[in-house]
Write a protein that holds these residues in place. Structure first.
Motif, PDB file in Angstrom:
ATOM      1  N   ARG A  15      39.521  48.609  37.559  1.00 17.70           N
ATOM      2  CA  ARG A  15      40.404  48.870  38.705  1.00 17.70           C
ATOM      3  C   ARG A  15      40.217  50.302  39.214  1.00 17.70           C
ATOM      4  O   ARG A  15      40.216  50.535  40.408  1.00 17.70           O
TER       5      ARG A  15
ATOM      6  N   ARG B 243      45.034  46.852  48.741  1.00 14.27           N
ATOM      7  CA  ARG B 243      45.574  45.649  48.107  1.00 14.27           C
ATOM      8  C   ARG B 243      44.684  44.444  48.402  1.00 14.27           C
ATOM      9  O   ARG B 243      44.390  43.644  47.515  1.00 14.27           O
ATOM     10  N   GLY B 244      44.263  44.317  49.649  1.00 13.94           N
ATOM     11  CA  GLY B 244      43.380  43.213  50.027  1.00 13.94           C
ATOM     12  C   GLY B 244      42.061  43.269  49.277  1.00 13.94           C
ATOM     13  O   GLY B 244      41.559  42.240  48.796  1.00 13.94           O
ATOM     14  N   GLN B 245      41.508  44.458  49.149  1.00 12.62           N
ATOM     15  CA  GLN B 245      40.246  44.644  48.426  1.00 12.62           C
ATOM     16  C   GLN B 245      40.418  44.300  46.951  1.00 12.62           C
ATOM     17  O   GLN B 245      39.572  43.627  46.370  1.00 12.62           O
ATOM     18  N   MET B 246      41.511  44.737  46.351  1.00 14.60           N
ATOM     19  CA  MET B 246      41.760  44.468  44.935  1.00 14.60           C
ATOM     20  C   MET B 246      41.937  42.965  44.703  1.00 14.60           C
ATOM     21  O   MET B 246      41.439  42.425  43.724  1.00 14.60           O
ATOM     22  N   ARG B 247      42.653  42.287  45.604  1.00 15.90           N
ATOM     23  CA  ARG B 247      42.823  40.840  45.486  1.00 15.90           C
ATOM     24  C   ARG B 247      41.466  40.135  45.574  1.00 15.90           C
ATOM     25  O   ARG B 247      41.183  39.211  44.811  1.00 15.90           O
ATOM     26  N   ALA B 248      40.644  40.578  46.515  1.00 13.99           N
ATOM     27  CA  ALA B 248      39.315  39.988  46.675  1.00 13.99           C
ATOM     28  C   ALA B 248      38.480  40.208  45.418  1.00 13.99           C
ATOM     29  O   ALA B 248      37.780  39.300  44.950  1.00 13.99           O
ATOM     30  N   ASP B 249      38.546  41.414  44.867  1.00 14.11           N
ATOM     31  CA  ASP B 249      37.804  41.723  43.626  1.00 14.11           C
ATOM     32  C   ASP B 249      38.286  40.846  42.473  1.00 14.11           C
ATOM     33  O   ASP B 249      37.489  40.347  41.702  1.00 14.11           O
ATOM     34  N   GLU B 250      39.608  40.663  42.362  1.00 14.81           N
ATOM     35  CA  GLU B 250      40.165  39.836  41.293  1.00 14.81           C
ATOM     36  C   GLU B 250      39.760  38.377  41.458  1.00 14.81           C
ATOM     37  O   GLU B 250      39.451  37.693  40.480  1.00 14.81           O
ATOM     38  N   THR B 251      39.697  37.907  42.698  1.00 14.52           N
ATOM     39  CA  THR B 251      39.284  36.530  42.974  1.00 14.52           C
ATOM     40  C   THR B 251      37.827  36.335  42.574  1.00 14.52           C
ATOM     41  O   THR B 251      37.479  35.328  41.952  1.00 14.52           O
TER      42      THR B 251
END
Length: 176
Positions: free
Chosen positions: A109, A163-171
Motif C-alpha cells: 500500500r 481511493r479509486g486507484q487503491m480499489r483498482a489495485d486491490e481488485t
C-alpha cells in the motif's frame, strides 16, 4: 574566512529544517543524482532569498517550503520537457519521505501511494506532500499561494483518485 551572523543564522535554520529540502527533492526528482542536484539547487535558492525572509511575516518553515516547492516545480517542468526518467523508489527515498523513520520493507500500500504521488503533476505533488506533513489548509494555502477552499477541494479530489486507484489495485491483486 569567518561566517557572518547572517550565514550562521541561515546555516542553523537550514540544519534544523533540512528534511524539508530532502522531502521536496525526493518528490520532484526520481534518480539519486537528480535528487542530490535538486537539493543543492533548493539550498542555493534558499540562501539567495534569505535576505528577504521576514520573521514578522511568517514562519521560517512556511517560507522555506514555498521556495523549495517553487524550485521543485520548476525542476519538474524542465524534466517534463526533456522526458521524465523514472527510477524505482529506493530505501533512502522511502526513508526520507517517511520522515526519517527507517522503513526496511515497505508494504504494497505504501509503494502504491508513492507510485500514485509520482503520477501527479507538480502542483498536486506539492499539495499532497504538505498534506502528508500534517500542515493545515491555511498553511498549505499560504505556501502554495491558493485559497484554503481551493486547497480543500484539490486535496479532496486527490484523495478520491487515490481511493479509486487503491480499489483498482486491490481488485487486480484479488483476481491474480
Amino acid at each position: 574566512m569567518a561566517m557572518t551572523e547572517l550565514q550562521k543564522c541561515f546555516d542553523a535554520l537550514l540544519r534544523e529544517h533540512q528534511k524539508i529540502v530532502f522531502k521536496v527533492a525526493g518528490i520532484y526528482a526520481r534518480q539519486a543524482e537528480d535528487r542530490h542536484d535538486l537539493a543543492q539547487e533548493i539550498c542555493a535558492q534558499l540562501w539567495r532569498s534569505f535576505g528577504s525572509y521576514d520573521a514578522q511575516r511568517g514562519r521560517f518553515t512556511t517560507w522555506m517550503y514555498r521556495i523549495a516547492l517553487n524550485v521543485g516545480i520548476s525542476h519538474a517542468r524542465r524534466e517534463r520537457g526533456q522526458g521524465e526518467r523514472f527510477e524505482p523508489l529506493d530505501e533512502y527515498l522511502l526513508d526520507t519521505l517517511g520522515g526519517g523513520t527507517p522503513i526496511t520493507e515497505p508494504d504494497e500500500r505504501l509503494q502504491s501511494l508513492h507510485a500514485f504521488i509520482a503520477q501527479l503533476d507538480a502542483l498536486h505533488r506539492a499539495l499532497i506532500l504538505l498534506y502528508l506533513e500534517d500542515r493545515s489548509y491555511t498553511e498549505i494555502a499560504d505556501i502554495i499561494g491558493i485559497s484554503e477552499t481551493n486547497v480543500a477541494t484539490k486535496i479532496h479530489r486527490i484523495k478520491q483518485r487515490l481511493r479509486g486507484q487503491m480499489r483498482a489495485d486491490e481488485t487486480l491483486t484479488a483476481g491474480a
